[in-house]
Design an enzyme around this catalytic site. Structure first.
Site, mmCIF file in Angstrom:
data_model
loop_
_atom_site.group_PDB
_atom_site.id
_atom_site.type_symbol
_atom_site.label_atom_id
_atom_site.label_comp_id
_atom_site.label_asym_id
_atom_site.label_seq_id
_atom_site.Cartn_x
_atom_site.Cartn_y
_atom_site.Cartn_z
ATOM 1 N N THR A 128 0.827 -1.213 0.000
ATOM 2 C CA THR A 128 0.000 0.000 0.000
ATOM 3 C C THR A 128 0.858 1.257 0.000
ATOM 4 O O THR A 128 1.989 1.244 0.519
ATOM 5 C CB THR A 128 -0.893 -0.009 1.261
ATOM 6 N N ASP A 129 0.301 2.347 -0.515
ATOM 7 C CA ASP A 129 1.023 3.625 -0.468
ATOM 8 C C ASP A 129 1.173 4.133 0.964
ATOM 9 O O ASP A 129 2.005 5.002 1.235
ATOM 10 C CB ASP A 129 0.326 4.682 -1.346
ATOM 11 N N GLU A 130 0.369 3.576 1.888
ATOM 12 C CA GLU A 130 0.437 4.075 3.275
ATOM 13 C C GLU A 130 1.787 3.798 3.936
ATOM 14 O O GLU A 130 2.101 4.396 4.960
ATOM 15 C CB GLU A 130 -0.687 3.455 4.122
ATOM 16 N N TYR A 155 -1.492 -0.303 11.206
ATOM 17 C CA TYR A 155 -1.729 -1.013 9.934
ATOM 18 C C TYR A 155 -0.566 -0.787 8.971
ATOM 19 O O TYR A 155 0.036 -1.740 8.463
ATOM 20 C CB TYR A 155 -3.051 -0.541 9.296
ATOM 21 N N LYS A 159 2.290 -3.332 7.369
ATOM 22 C CA LYS A 159 2.496 -3.549 5.931
ATOM 23 C C LYS A 159 3.945 -3.227 5.555
ATOM 24 O O LYS A 159 4.568 -3.948 4.780
ATOM 25 C CB LYS A 159 1.535 -2.679 5.112
HETATM 26 P P1 NAD Z 1 -9.975 -6.935 2.813
HETATM 27 O O1 NAD Z 1 -9.926 -6.625 4.266
HETATM 28 O O2 NAD Z 1 -11.215 -6.626 2.039
HETATM 29 O O3 NAD Z 1 -9.693 -8.487 2.587
HETATM 30 C C1 NAD Z 1 -8.692 -9.173 3.287
HETATM 31 C C2 NAD Z 1 -8.914 -10.671 3.088
HETATM 32 O O4 NAD Z 1 -7.856 -11.370 3.755
HETATM 33 C C3 NAD Z 1 -10.234 -11.191 3.666
HETATM 34 O O5 NAD Z 1 -10.889 -12.023 2.743
HETATM 35 C C4 NAD Z 1 -9.804 -11.970 4.915
HETATM 36 O O6 NAD Z 1 -10.662 -13.042 5.210
HETATM 37 C C5 NAD Z 1 -8.417 -12.442 4.484
HETATM 38 N N1 NAD Z 1 -7.559 -12.746 5.644
HETATM 39 C C6 NAD Z 1 -7.360 -11.967 6.746
HETATM 40 N N2 NAD Z 1 -6.525 -12.595 7.604
HETATM 41 C C7 NAD Z 1 -6.177 -13.771 7.028
HETATM 42 C C8 NAD Z 1 -5.341 -14.850 7.421
HETATM 43 N N3 NAD Z 1 -4.694 -14.839 8.605
HETATM 44 N N4 NAD Z 1 -5.205 -15.897 6.585
HETATM 45 C C9 NAD Z 1 -5.860 -15.921 5.394
HETATM 46 N N5 NAD Z 1 -6.687 -14.949 4.984
HETATM 47 C C10 NAD Z 1 -6.841 -13.880 5.787
HETATM 48 O O7 NAD Z 1 -8.714 -6.214 2.187
HETATM 49 P P2 NAD Z 1 -8.550 -5.446 0.802
HETATM 50 O O8 NAD Z 1 -9.026 -4.059 0.956
HETATM 51 O O9 NAD Z 1 -9.081 -6.292 -0.291
HETATM 52 O O10 NAD Z 1 -6.952 -5.388 0.698
HETATM 53 C C11 NAD Z 1 -6.227 -6.479 0.160
HETATM 54 C C12 NAD Z 1 -4.747 -6.175 0.193
HETATM 55 O O11 NAD Z 1 -4.483 -4.995 -0.559
HETATM 56 C C13 NAD Z 1 -4.205 -5.923 1.591
HETATM 57 O O12 NAD Z 1 -2.940 -6.514 1.679
HETATM 58 C C14 NAD Z 1 -4.103 -4.398 1.669
HETATM 59 O O13 NAD Z 1 -3.060 -4.028 2.542
HETATM 60 C C15 NAD Z 1 -3.783 -4.055 0.240
HETATM 61 N N6 NAD Z 1 -4.239 -2.733 -0.213
HETATM 62 C C16 NAD Z 1 -5.536 -2.346 -0.042
HETATM 63 C C17 NAD Z 1 -5.961 -1.127 -0.544
HETATM 64 C C18 NAD Z 1 -7.400 -0.665 -0.407
HETATM 65 O O14 NAD Z 1 -7.707 0.475 -0.742
HETATM 66 N N7 NAD Z 1 -8.324 -1.500 0.061
HETATM 67 C C19 NAD Z 1 -5.054 -0.291 -1.208
HETATM 68 C C20 NAD Z 1 -3.727 -0.707 -1.340
HETATM 69 C C21 NAD Z 1 -3.335 -1.933 -0.850
HETATM 70 O O1 DAU Z 2 -4.069 4.061 0.644
HETATM 71 C C1 DAU Z 2 -4.334 2.702 0.616
HETATM 72 C C2 DAU Z 2 -5.129 2.294 1.819
HETATM 73 O O2 DAU Z 2 -6.452 2.778 1.647
HETATM 74 C C3 DAU Z 2 -5.130 0.795 2.067
HETATM 75 O O3 DAU Z 2 -3.837 0.362 2.339
HETATM 76 C C4 DAU Z 2 -6.066 0.430 3.224
HETATM 77 O O4 DAU Z 2 -6.137 -0.987 3.351
HETATM 78 C C5 DAU Z 2 -7.434 0.978 2.932
HETATM 79 O O5 DAU Z 2 -8.313 0.712 4.000
HETATM 80 C C6 DAU Z 2 -7.366 2.480 2.663
HETATM 81 O O6 DAU Z 2 -7.007 3.186 3.889
HETATM 82 P P1 DAU Z 2 -7.705 4.569 4.288
HETATM 83 O O7 DAU Z 2 -7.562 4.759 5.746
HETATM 84 O O8 DAU Z 2 -7.248 5.670 3.403
HETATM 85 O O9 DAU Z 2 -9.233 4.211 3.880
HETATM 86 P P2 DAU Z 2 -10.615 4.500 4.622
HETATM 87 O O10 DAU Z 2 -11.711 4.176 3.650
HETATM 88 O O11 DAU Z 2 -10.675 3.892 5.967
HETATM 89 O O12 DAU Z 2 -10.583 6.081 4.806
HETATM 90 C C7 DAU Z 2 -10.478 6.941 3.685
HETATM 91 C C8 DAU Z 2 -10.455 8.367 4.207
HETATM 92 O O13 DAU Z 2 -11.759 8.665 4.748
HETATM 93 C C9 DAU Z 2 -9.478 8.582 5.339
HETATM 94 O O14 DAU Z 2 -8.900 9.871 5.221
HETATM 95 C C10 DAU Z 2 -10.328 8.522 6.605
HETATM 96 C C11 DAU Z 2 -11.679 9.037 6.128
HETATM 97 N N1 DAU Z 2 -12.856 8.450 6.800
HETATM 98 C C12 DAU Z 2 -12.938 7.089 6.871
HETATM 99 C C13 DAU Z 2 -13.995 6.483 7.511
HETATM 100 C C14 DAU Z 2 -14.081 4.985 7.618
HETATM 101 C C15 DAU Z 2 -13.840 9.274 7.318
HETATM 102 O O15 DAU Z 2 -13.784 10.500 7.220
HETATM 103 N N2 DAU Z 2 -14.905 8.664 7.951
HETATM 104 C C16 DAU Z 2 -15.011 7.305 8.087
HETATM 105 O O16 DAU Z 2 -16.004 6.840 8.697
#
Ligand code: NAD
Ligand code: DAU
Length: 342
Positions: A128-130, A155, A159
């Site tokens: 992730t970019d985070e 988190y 990562k």
């Molecule tokens: P998500 O939370 O929707 O899904 C995570 C999945 O992993 C779930 O299906 C869960 O059951 C499974 N899981 C959790 N713990 C596990 C374990 N111990 N063993 C096996 N499976 C397990 O997550 P997402 O948003 O789809 O993100 C997927 C990946 O992409 C993550 O690694 C996250 O860091 C990365 N990522 C997410 C975003 C985003 O915006 N959502 C952006 C950049 C990177």
């Molecule tokens: O940048 C990539 C990341 O994006 C991934 O690595 C993470 O897995 C993914 O969850 C996401 O993280 P963020 O924290 O950016 O996403 P989230 O949707 O939780 O929040 C997006 C923005 O919105 C953040 O600035 C916090 C704000 N927010 C979020 C929630 C849940 C609110 O203002 N209110 C809320 O209730």
């Protein structure tokens, strides 16, 4: 010739789930193994259209369970691993950091050991970019692959730790790896704890939308289908050992995102409620995707086309998200937020 075996971890989650569907449909000549523990974020109903296909397989397992993972790799001799499985929600990492270390750090290390043991062809770690921390509001600054790691939340620290382990297995053991670092995804099957699906589902139910702080924090949004295509490209053509940032230059403040959704659904901005800010809330993320573009990737969605498609998807799949928000999630929501009136 035997079929190539691709192990996708976390394939019951949001991005992993979209990626499994993309791969099963695009590569009938590959066997796609979805390995997932089915935590609160995992759900298999999304795979009804592919679950009977010959090239789709599901394994319920915990990536941190060495006694299951190592024999599984020995038995199946996977060619590729695409590693999504993780605890992914920043807010949950603030209240329960330990599970993030177990899954994201230890789980990744177990997979790396297993991949090393069988001589995997490629281990693609989805990060992730985070991990880069935060940018200030100067719109000319971006995260590049050279930006130092400076994670701010439990988190992103977990990562970043897993990224460093992946790098170390490449440097020490010559494991063929790539790391991708993507910006915020959105699209179908996004779990409603995250900002965009949370806003859509609550606005549709005429409920208040909690916006942290003053809503001025910026995220760089990428449609999940564009992310899947990027991972496919890096898996097949990424240079071994390299890191690729993934993002499409779609920066929006959180308030802009929420207002866009409210407007598209024809509701009132009175639904917005400013609530206490997230601890350590990163100000801004913005990706420079030049390196990936040079490999041949470009996004197909703008934020406008992507958010319209996503809103329509949530309108068409109410049964999916209503089931989720009525379950264990309800308790999580009540604990996490205290809104003026529900
Ligand atoms: P998500 O939370 O929707 O899904 C995570 C999945 O992993 C779930 O299906 C869960 O059951 C499974 N899981 C959790 N713990 C596990 C374990 N111990 N063993 C096996 N499976 C397990 O997550 P997402 O948003 O789809 O993100 C997927 C990946 O992409 C993550 O690694 C996250 O860091 C990365 N990522 C997410 C975003 C985003 O915006 N959502 C952006 C950049 C990177
Ligand atoms: O940048 C990539 C990341 O994006 C991934 O690595 C993470 O897995 C993914 O969850 C996401 O993280 P963020 O924290 O950016 O996403 P989230 O949707 O939780 O929040 C997006 C923005 O919105 C953040 O600035 C916090 C704000 N927010 C979020 C929630 C849940 C609110 O203002 N209110 C809320 O209730």
């Amino acid at each position: 010739m035997s079929k190539k075996k691709v192990l996708v971890t976390g394939g019951a989650g949001f991005i992993g789930g979209n990626f499994v569907q993309y791969m099963v449909n695009k590569y009938p000549e590959y066997d796609i193994y979805n390995l997932d523990l089915l935590t609160y974020a995992g759900d298999l109903t999304k795979h009804r259209e592919i679950e009977n296909k010959e090239n789709y397989h599901f394994v319920k397992a915990d990536i941190a369970d060495r006694n299951t993972i190592l024999p599984l790799f020995e038995k199946e001799q996977f060619d590729y691993v695409v590693h999504f499985a993780a605890e992914s929600h920043v807010d949950r990492s603030i209240t329960e950091p330990e599970i993030f270390v177990r899954t994201n750090v230890l789980g990744t290390q177990v997979l790396l050991d297993a991949a090393k043991q069988i001589g995997i062809k490629k281990f693609l770690h989805v990060s992730t970019d985070e991990v880069y921390g935060e940018l200030d509001f100067d719109p000319t600054t971006f995260f590049t692959e050279e930006t130092p790691l400076q994670p701010n939340s439990p988190y992103s620290a977990s990562k970043a730790s897993s990224d460093l382990l992946v790098r170390a297995y490449h440097e020490t053991f010559g494991l063929p790896i790539n790391i991708t670092r993507c910006s915020n995804n959105y699209g179908p099957y996004h779990f409603p704890e995250k900002l965009i699906p949370l806003t859509i589902s609550r606005v549709l139910n005429d409920q208040k939308v909690p916006v942290y702080g003053n809503g001025g924090n910026i995220r760089d949004w990428l449609h999940v289908h564009d992310h899947c295509a990027a991972i496919d490209l890096v898996l097949h053509q990424g240079e071994v050992g390299e890191i690729y940032n993934v993002g499409g230059h779609n920066e929006r403040t959180n308030l802009e995102v929420v207002k866009t959704i409210i407007k598209a659904l024809g509701k009132s901005e009175d639904l917005i409620e400013f609530v206490q800010d997230r601890l350590g809330h990163d100000k801004r993320y913005a990706i420079d995707p030049t390196k990936l573009e040079k490999l041949g990737w470009k996004p197909t969605y703008t934020f406008e086309t992507g958010i319209a498609q996503t809103i329509q998807w949530y309108l068409d799949h109410k049964d999916w998200w209503e089931r989720i928000i009525s379950g264990e999630y309800k308790k999580y929501f009540e604990k996490q937020y205290s809104l003026s009136k529900e």
